[in-house]
Design a protein around this motif. Structure first.
Motif, PDB file in Angstrom:
ATOM      1  N   VAL A  20       0.862  -1.177   0.000  1.00 35.73           N
ATOM      2  CA  VAL A  20       0.000   0.000   0.000  1.00 35.73           C
ATOM      3  C   VAL A  20       0.898   1.227   0.000  1.00 35.73           C
ATOM      4  CG1 VAL A  20      -1.713   1.289   1.341  1.00 35.73           C
ATOM      5  CG2 VAL A  20      -1.863  -1.208   1.190  1.00 35.73           C
ATOM      6  N   ILE A  22       0.080   4.454   0.352  1.00 38.29           N
ATOM      7  CA  ILE A  22      -0.536   5.638   0.942  1.00 38.29           C
ATOM      8  C   ILE A  22       0.108   5.860   2.305  1.00 38.29           C
ATOM      9  CG2 ILE A  22      -2.679   6.691   1.730  1.00 38.29           C
ATOM     10  CD1 ILE A  22      -4.105   4.761  -0.250  1.00 38.29           C
ATOM     11  N   SER A  25      -1.869   5.555   5.609  1.00 44.53           N
ATOM     12  CA  SER A  25      -2.539   4.297   5.895  1.00 44.53           C
ATOM     13  C   SER A  25      -2.041   3.680   7.198  1.00 44.53           C
ATOM     14  CB  SER A  25      -2.292   3.318   4.746  1.00 44.53           C
ATOM     15  OG  SER A  25      -2.829   2.059   5.035  1.00 44.53           O
ATOM     16  N   LYS A  26      -2.923   2.996   7.915  1.00 44.98           N
ATOM     17  CA  LYS A  26      -2.559   2.311   9.160  1.00 44.98           C
ATOM     18  C   LYS A  26      -2.011   0.910   8.884  1.00 44.98           C
ATOM     19  CE  LYS A  26      -4.498   5.127  12.350  1.00 44.98           C
ATOM     20  NZ  LYS A  26      -3.775   5.799  13.364  1.00 44.98           N
ATOM     21  N   TYR A  27      -1.897   0.538   7.603  1.00 40.18           N
ATOM     22  CA  TYR A  27      -1.363  -0.771   7.232  1.00 40.18           C
ATOM     23  C   TYR A  27      -0.448  -0.608   6.023  1.00 40.18           C
ATOM     24  CZ  TYR A  27      -5.573  -0.403   4.336  1.00 40.18           C
ATOM     25  OH  TYR A  27      -6.555   0.038   3.480  1.00 40.18           O
ATOM     26  N   LYS A  40      -5.853  -6.517   5.638  1.00 41.84           N
ATOM     27  CA  LYS A  40      -4.873  -5.458   5.880  1.00 41.84           C
ATOM     28  C   LYS A  40      -3.697  -6.038   6.666  1.00 41.84           C
ATOM     29  CE  LYS A  40      -8.117  -3.132   7.861  1.00 41.84           C
ATOM     30  NZ  LYS A  40      -8.889  -2.120   8.602  1.00 41.84           N
ATOM     31  N   ASN A  80      -6.648  -2.044  13.601  1.00 41.27           N
ATOM     32  CA  ASN A  80      -6.103  -1.388  12.421  1.00 41.27           C
ATOM     33  C   ASN A  80      -5.465  -2.338  11.404  1.00 41.27           C
ATOM     34  OD1 ASN A  80      -3.602  -1.825  13.737  1.00 41.27           O
ATOM     35  ND2 ASN A  80      -3.633   0.221  14.622  1.00 41.27           N
ATOM     36  N   CYS A  81      -5.474  -3.648  11.685  1.00 42.48           N
ATOM     37  CA  CYS A  81      -5.000  -4.595  10.682  1.00 42.48           C
ATOM     38  C   CYS A  81      -5.538  -5.994  10.966  1.00 42.48           C
ATOM     39  CB  CYS A  81      -3.475  -4.605  10.605  1.00 42.48           C
ATOM     40  SG  CYS A  81      -2.652  -5.267  12.049  1.00 42.48           S
TER      41      CYS A  81
END
Length: 129
Positions: A20, A22, A25-27, A40, A80-81
């Motif tokens: 990912v 970004i 992002s949290k992942y 994720k 978050n994942c």
């Protein structure tokens, strides 16, 4: 680089997987489970010490306000994942933890205590929602 090592090894293991790109992002990656769902993945790296952490490192350096809450390392949780992965930068080995395991893990872990998670790709499908 740890994210790319994980994705490459996941692809070799037969999974569709992608980094990912970004920054907010949290992942770090997504991986497709056997049902076709995207999970994720949070990837943390570690080195020769053999110790890895669920907490991200704080950001700092020239031009970065280290006191700003957005620059503080955050704790990896199942909120978050779906998958937590630790990648050894020294040799590329991968430790995989399913969603059900994440919150019960200590913040800091020794590699030698989690050998059942070493390259255990079945953990991906244990995180089915």
């Amino acid at each position: 680089g740890a994210e790319h090592l994980f994705v490459a090894k996941a692809m070799i293991a037969g999974f569709n997987c992608s980094v990912v790109d970004i920054a907010s992002s949290k992942y770090d990656a997504v991986i497709e489970d056997k049902n076709g769902d995207l999970l994720k993945v949070q990837v943390k790296s570690f080195g020769k010490s053999g110790t890895f952490s669920r907490k991200g490192r704080d950001r700092g350096g020239e031009g970065i306000d280290s006191s700003n809450p957005s620059n503080k390392g955050s704790l990896v949780t199942s909120e978050n994942c779906d998958i937590f992965v630790a990648v050894n930068k020294s040799n590329g080995e991968v430790f995989i933890f399913s969603k059900d395991e994440i919150d019960s893990l200590p913040i800091n872990m020794k590699r030698k205590n989690y050998l059942e998670n070493w390259e255990n790709w079945s953990k991906i499908n244990q995180s089915i929602k």
